[in-house]
Design a protein around this motif. Structure first.
Motif: not given
Length: 285
Positions: A254-264, A266-270, A60-68, A54-58
């Protein structure tokens, strides 16, 4: 992660335009980042297995993925056992910024993958399948601490007979500068990944000093690029591998990563994610 060009003739689509490897090297980060765009239908695959992602965010050159992963753990209920399909995942953060350090941070989550190097191998194989058409190849290796070299040296009172260094193809100035202009130009002119071996004279041992600028530069370049250093103690036939015991790690709550698929979220934790990526060093002592 480090790139090198594919200069040899390669099999390409008959209708595809000719690709200049040198031009691809100049645009390597753009080409690499574009792989994960939806229109490219990118898939992670290794050894006949596909791995969902899952491409969580991309941004300005920073990419966040999840791989299963693909697992079939055994379950048991009321003394009955069966295997159940499961796809536990982990996070991957990629610094693909032009001014960045070309680093990939893989979450160490054993519930998903027992070793992060397995994820690195899956990513390397998959990216290279797509980069091939651009005449590029990427390697993904774990950084390690330079003190591992000196720790091994100190284990042998009789000294060290030989040390072999392998350097990456030059594409990241922070690392190329550590080995100097000679090896950088040699690699480009000969289309090689240079290596050098220090051999002690007969019945002698190598003089390895922590204040030796040239030696320290070679150790730093090897550890920063994840290249294994080979070392042979005096009187021994077997070589020791340096770079397997002190893999570099950084902490991210771990609290930073938990739930960051949510756009709101990830914006807060970017900002926290950016600070984490900036904290990753080129060289770990």
């Amino acid at each position: 992660f480090l790139f090198k060009p594919i200069n040899e003739p390669y099999q390409k689509d008959a209708f595809a335009p000719e690709v200049d490897a040198e031009e691809s090297m100049k645009n390597k980060l753009q080409l690499f980042g574009d792989l994960l765009l939806p229109q490219n239908d990118f898939k992670f695959k290794r050894g006949g297995q596909y791995y969902e992602h899952m491409l969580v965010a991309k941004e300005n050159g920073i990419i966040v993925l999840k791989i299963a992963n693909n697992t079939h753990p055994e379950r048991e209920l009321k003394f009955s056992r069966w295997k159940e399909e499961d796809h536990p995942s982990l996070y991957v953060l990629i610094d693909n910024r032009e001014e960045g350090k070309q680093v990939i941070a893989i979450e160490n989550r054993v519930q998903a993958f027992s070793e992060t190097k397995t994820v690195a191998a899956i990513m390397e194989d998959s990216f290279n399948r797509y980069l091939y058409k651009n005449r590029l190849e990427v390697s993904i290796r774990a950084k390690y601490h330079t003190h591992e070299f000196w720790n091994v040296v100190k284990e042998y009172d009789e000294g060290i007979a030989s040390v072999k260094f392998n350097f990456p193809y030059p594409n990241l100035p922070q690392i190329s500068d550590m080995v100097g202009e000679y090896y950088t130009e040699l690699a480009k002119k000969t289309n090689s990944e240079p290596s050098t071996t220090l051999n002690a004279r007969k019945n002698e041992k190598l003089i390895l000093e922590e204040g030796d600028i040239l030696l320290v530069g070679m150790i730093k370049a090897s550890s920063a690029s994840g290249k294994i250093i080979m070392m042979r103690p005096k009187g021994a036939m077997k070589w020791r591998k340096i770079g397997l015991e002190t893999i570099a790690q950084e902490e991210l709550s771990e609290s930073v990563l938990n739930g960051i698929e949510n756009r709101e979220l990830i914006a807060k934790r970017w900002k926290v994610l950016l600070d984490f990526m900036d904290r990753i060093k080129v060289v770990y002592n």
